[in-house]
Design an enzyme around this catalytic site. Structure first.
Site, PDB file in Angstrom:
ATOM      1  N   ASP A   1       1.010  -1.284   0.116  1.00 53.62           N
ATOM      2  CA  ASP A   1      -0.168  -0.110  -0.101  1.00 53.62           C
ATOM      3  C   ASP A   1       0.838   1.142  -0.049  1.00 53.62           C
ATOM      4  O   ASP A   1       1.891   1.107   0.471  1.00 53.62           O
ATOM      5  CB  ASP A   1      -0.844  -0.176   1.162  1.00 53.62           C
ATOM      6  CG  ASP A   1      -1.629   1.299   1.734  1.00 53.62           C
ATOM      7  OD1 ASP A   1      -2.165   1.621   0.628  1.00 53.62           O
ATOM      8  OD2 ASP A   1      -1.622   1.702   2.602  1.00 53.62           O
TER       9      ASP A   1
ATOM     10  N   ASP B   1       0.064   5.166   0.969  1.00 54.73           N
ATOM     11  CA  ASP B   1       0.005   6.004   1.973  1.00 54.73           C
ATOM     12  C   ASP B   1      -0.120   5.580   3.463  1.00 54.73           C
ATOM     13  O   ASP B   1      -1.038   4.531   3.805  1.00 54.73           O
ATOM     14  CB  ASP B   1      -1.187   6.933   1.886  1.00 54.73           C
ATOM     15  CG  ASP B   1      -1.104   7.478   0.395  1.00 54.73           C
ATOM     16  OD1 ASP B   1      -0.264   8.402   0.024  1.00 54.73           O
ATOM     17  OD2 ASP B   1      -2.351   7.625  -0.237  1.00 54.73           O
TER      18      ASP B   1
ATOM     19  N   LYS C   1      -9.512  -1.403  -3.586  1.00 58.18           N
ATOM     20  CA  LYS C   1      -9.521  -2.270  -2.314  1.00 58.18           C
ATOM     21  C   LYS C   1     -10.490  -2.040  -1.289  1.00 58.18           C
ATOM     22  O   LYS C   1     -11.064  -0.998  -1.141  1.00 58.18           O
ATOM     23  CB  LYS C   1      -8.079  -1.979  -1.483  1.00 58.18           C
ATOM     24  CG  LYS C   1      -6.570  -2.424  -2.347  1.00 58.18           C
ATOM     25  CD  LYS C   1      -5.819  -1.810  -1.703  1.00 58.18           C
ATOM     26  CE  LYS C   1      -5.277  -0.422  -1.394  1.00 58.18           C
ATOM     27  NZ  LYS C   1      -4.139  -0.130  -0.761  1.00 58.18           N
TER      28      LYS C   1
END
Ligand SMILES: [Mg+2]
Length: 433
Positions: free
Chosen positions: A250, A252, A344
């Site tokens: 991922d 951030d 997601k």
């Protein structure tokens, strides 16, 4: 409360012959630490409550005919119960399932009882005594949905344990189709059937065989491959995909600091401490690195895709400076409420990577700071690492615990160290298959 120490036993077996010791008229496993007349090589452990059974392969000059055969043990009443239980546990269970498809969509069934009660699954189930996997899956699927099933071949076979159970199950997953769509559901077993795209089906099932079978179906189905549209930065070359152990990251909160009001310009992009070192560590241990990121600000029209590319160019330059190369960046540019395959916790970006680059979920990890990252990894059937500072994790502990992350760490560097220690591909270890 102090736990009672676990008893440790040695289950020594070669070619179906088991080494037991006589103790007060009964035959039992030797205990750990007891003297043995030969050397042994470790072969894993079986954990029961209160007892740990270490599997060992003996190093012998000849075949030990005088040892007891594993099948003969069940006929005798002077053999310790743990020996019988351990031998029974090593017998593999067999299930047979089928991906029934219609174009890019697959048929899923929702169970009303048993292990998958309330969950969606592929049609199929445990094979009957004496039954082969093809006959088994035809019988199970036809019983469940009340329609004729045609098998078009085996997708693959898979091996998996299930949480909290020491036994293993071998799964055969076929691909096939139905002759007609007039279903007659078996009332005490199936409450609903539906056709779903593979990304959606993956979020519905908990069954690892179903997940891996669905992904192999997706990779083999030109229609399903074509139907999946996912945006990517364009780093990957269009050569033939090569399956390599992969870490999905991922962005951030894992690689860079998230910020209120989003990362909207390249200058907002700030690497988290240790992130680049962690990525370097994973890369040097043999993993391919792929970023998968939901970009809500693009969905809100705050960051046009052109600008997002500039942000990613800044990230790539910073990574290059630290000797880190990404294979690809996949991003979801859609609105938070969109029903797209890529957002997601849908695993569309990971599926796209499997298609474009070559990824085996059993040799891959998803690393993220949000519960939805864990859900995404879980949906794809890979292992998961949950990273984030303690206070952050405390807020979501309950939801995350339900998803059972394999690694939990304060940041990417610490997660990377644990992943490398447990699972580095360079050591040539493979989880399953
Ligand atoms: Mg995040």
């Amino acid at each position: 409360m102090a736990h009672a120490p676990r008893r440790e036993h040695l289950f020594i077996e070669t070619d179906g012959q088991v080494f037991l010791v006589e103790d007060a008229g009964r035959l039992r496993f030797p205990r750990k630490g007891e003297r043995l007349p030969f050397r042994t090589v470790p072969q894993g452990t079986i954990a029961f409550e209160g007892d740990v059974v270490h599997r060992r392969k003996p190093v012998l000059e000849r075949h030990p005919d005088e040892w007891l055969g594993r099948d003969a043990i069940f006929d005798r009443d002077d053999v310790d119960g743990l020996v019988k239980r351990a031998i029974y546990t090593t017998l593999i269970r067999c299930v047979s399932e089928v991906v029934l498809s219609k174009g890019p969509r697959v048929l899923m069934v929702k169970a009303v009882r048993g292990f998958s009660k309330g969950h969606w699954n592929l049609p199929g189930g445990f094979m009957d005594y004496g039954e082969g996997p093809e006959a088994g899956v035809e019988r199970e699927a036809e019983e469940e949905i009340g329609a004729d099933v045609v098998l078009d071949g085996l997708l693959s076979t898979y091996v998996s344990g299930f949480p909290g159970k020491p036994s293993y199950t071998l799964g055969f997953v076929y691909r096939g189709r139905v002759r007609s769509e007039s279903f007659h559901l078996k009332p005490d077993e199936i409450e609903e059937v539906g056709w779903f795209t593979v990304d959606k089906a993956l979020t519905l099932t908990r069954n690892p065989f179903a997940k891996w079978g669905l992904i192999d179906f997706f990779l083999q189905s030109p229609e399903a491959r074509r139907a999946l549209r996912v945006r990517r930065h364009g780093l990957a070359s269009p050569r033939r995909p090569v399956v390599r152990p992969t870490i999905f990251l991922d962005r951030d909160g894992v690689i860079n600091r998230g910020r209120p009001g989003y990362v909207r310009t390249p200058d907002h992009f700030e690497f988290l401490p240790g992130a680049r070192e962690g990525m370097r560590l994973l890369q040097d241990a043999g993993w391919r690195l792929v970023v998968v990121t939901n970009q809500d600000p693009t969905g809100w029209k705050l960051v046009p895709e052109r600008q997002l590319r500039r942000i990613h160019e800044r990230m790539l330059a910073g990574l290059r400076g630290a000797g880190v190369g990404l294979d690809e960046i996949y991003y979801c540019p859609h609105h938070v409420f969109s029903d797209c395959a890529c957002r997601k916790p849908r695993p569309g970006m990971l599926l796209a990577a499997a298609r474009d680059l070559g990824v085996d979920p059993r040799r891959s990890w998803m690393v993220g700071d949000k519960v939805l990252d864990l859900e995404t990894g879980r949906a794809f059937g890979c292992r998961t690492a949950w990273v984030g500072p303690r206070p952050w994790r405390a807020r979501f502990r309950k939801e995350a615990a339900a998803l059972g992350p394999d690694v939990v760490a304060d940041d990417l560097l610490r997660a990377a160290r644990t992943i490398v220690r447990r699972d580095a591909p360079a050591r040539g270890r493979r989880a399953t298959r």
